[in-house]
Write a protein that holds these residues in place. Structure first.
Motif, PDB file in Angstrom:
ATOM      1  N   LEU A 134       7.081   2.385   9.083  1.00  0.00           N
ATOM      2  CA  LEU A 134       6.350   1.601   8.376  1.00  0.00           C
ATOM      3  C   LEU A 134       6.385   2.767   7.187  1.00  0.00           C
ATOM      4  O   LEU A 134       5.111   1.922   6.590  1.00  0.00           O
ATOM      5  N   LEU A 157       6.289   2.817   2.960  1.00  0.00           N
ATOM      6  CA  LEU A 157       4.797   2.379   2.264  1.00  0.00           C
ATOM      7  C   LEU A 157       4.070   3.821   1.298  1.00  0.00           C
ATOM      8  O   LEU A 157       4.093   4.250   0.431  1.00  0.00           O
ATOM      9  N   TRP A 178       0.401  -5.520  -3.086  1.00  0.00           N
ATOM     10  CA  TRP A 178       1.068  -5.591  -2.127  1.00  0.00           C
ATOM     11  C   TRP A 178       1.207  -4.427  -0.980  1.00  0.00           C
ATOM     12  O   TRP A 178       0.960  -4.337  -0.205  1.00  0.00           O
ATOM     13  N   ASP A 183      -2.600  -4.342   0.398  1.00  0.00           N
ATOM     14  CA  ASP A 183      -2.086  -5.340   1.270  1.00  0.00           C
ATOM     15  C   ASP A 183      -2.055  -4.452   2.545  1.00  0.00           C
ATOM     16  O   ASP A 183      -2.501  -5.057   4.399  1.00  0.00           O
ATOM     17  N   ARG A 184      -0.179  -4.488   1.907  1.00  0.00           N
ATOM     18  CA  ARG A 184       0.258  -3.978   3.496  1.00  0.00           C
ATOM     19  C   ARG A 184       0.111  -2.201   4.508  1.00  0.00           C
ATOM     20  O   ARG A 184      -0.511  -2.901   5.758  1.00  0.00           O
ATOM     21  N   LEU A 243      -1.687  -3.198   7.964  1.00  0.00           N
ATOM     22  CA  LEU A 243      -1.170  -2.745   9.219  1.00  0.00           C
ATOM     23  C   LEU A 243      -2.379  -1.769   9.780  1.00  0.00           C
ATOM     24  O   LEU A 243      -1.732  -1.825  11.151  1.00  0.00           O
TER      25      LEU A 243
END
Length: 218
Positions: A104, A108, A133, A136-137, A141
């Motif tokens: 992940l 990113l 986005w 936010d991600r 996380l």
């Protein structure tokens, strides 16, 4: 809440939130349930649930029979919210270090590097929606990996409020934000909790300083 409303309400929430953050709906503008339902393509019930959630998060305020309108956030409210974030998010970053899937983080990192390379190639601004986005991600996380659901809820609400302000008032921060996010990702991947906390603190302080600098020059 029936199953259809339960399924459609989050969709309506995200689309209304995007209208707010993308500046398609202006502060103090009233939101009409029926018009929003037609625009998004759902019934009024999930729209009503989505508006209630946004009101609970402090992004909307109720104005009697006029319904709800976007809350106008002034500089003092923004700085207060950012101060609380600066107190809490470094701690969350420290706790999250080494607990987020490398896959992940790599995804990113790739998105951030791609955004920077496109900017270097074209000179055009980084897309605000893409930037939001990714932001936010990453912060999401970190919140999840910190293992404290109550703290995550507080941070999420504060971030929504500060996003309304900073995305519209300091677009020049987009490149610096990408770079700072890459540094945070690197510390998280290497399980360096103190470094992740420091990088998050610097990131939030830089946002604050940019706002103050913008106001001083206006």
């Amino acid at each position: 809440m029936d199953l259809q409303t339960e399924r459609l309400a989050p969709q309506a929430y995200e689309q209304i939130l995007d209208l707010i953050l993308s500046d398609k709906v202006r502060p103090t503008e009233h939101l009409n349930e029926r018009k929003l339902a037609e625009l998004i393509g759902v019934s009024c019930t999930p729209i009503r649930d989505a508006l209630l959630k946004l009101e609970t998060e402090g992004l909307l305020v109720r104005n009697g029979r006029m319904g709800v309108q976007i809350k106008h956030m002034n500089i003092d409210e923004f700085l207060d919210a950012l101060e609380v974030r600066t107190l809490l998010e470094p701690t969350m970053s420290r706790k999250a270090a080494g607990k987020i899937s490398p896959r992940l983080l790599n995804e990113l990192e790739s998105l951030l590097q791609n955004a920077l390379s496109q900017y270097d190639a074209s000179g055009s601004a980084i897309d605000r929606k893409d930037s939001r986005w990714i932001d936010d991600r990453l912060h999401g996380l970190i919140s999840e990996a910190s293992g404290n659901s109550q703290l995550s809820l507080i941070i999420n609400n504060l971030r929504r409020k500060t996003q309304i302000f900073d995305l519209k008032n300091i677009p020049e921060r987009a490149i610096a934000t990408c770079t700072e996010h890459l540094e945070i990702i690197d510390a998280l991947r290497l399980s360096k909790g103190d470094k992740a906390a420091d990088k998050m603190f610097i990131h939030l302080e830089n946002v604050r300083d940019s706002i103050i600098e913008r106001l001083a020059g206006s």
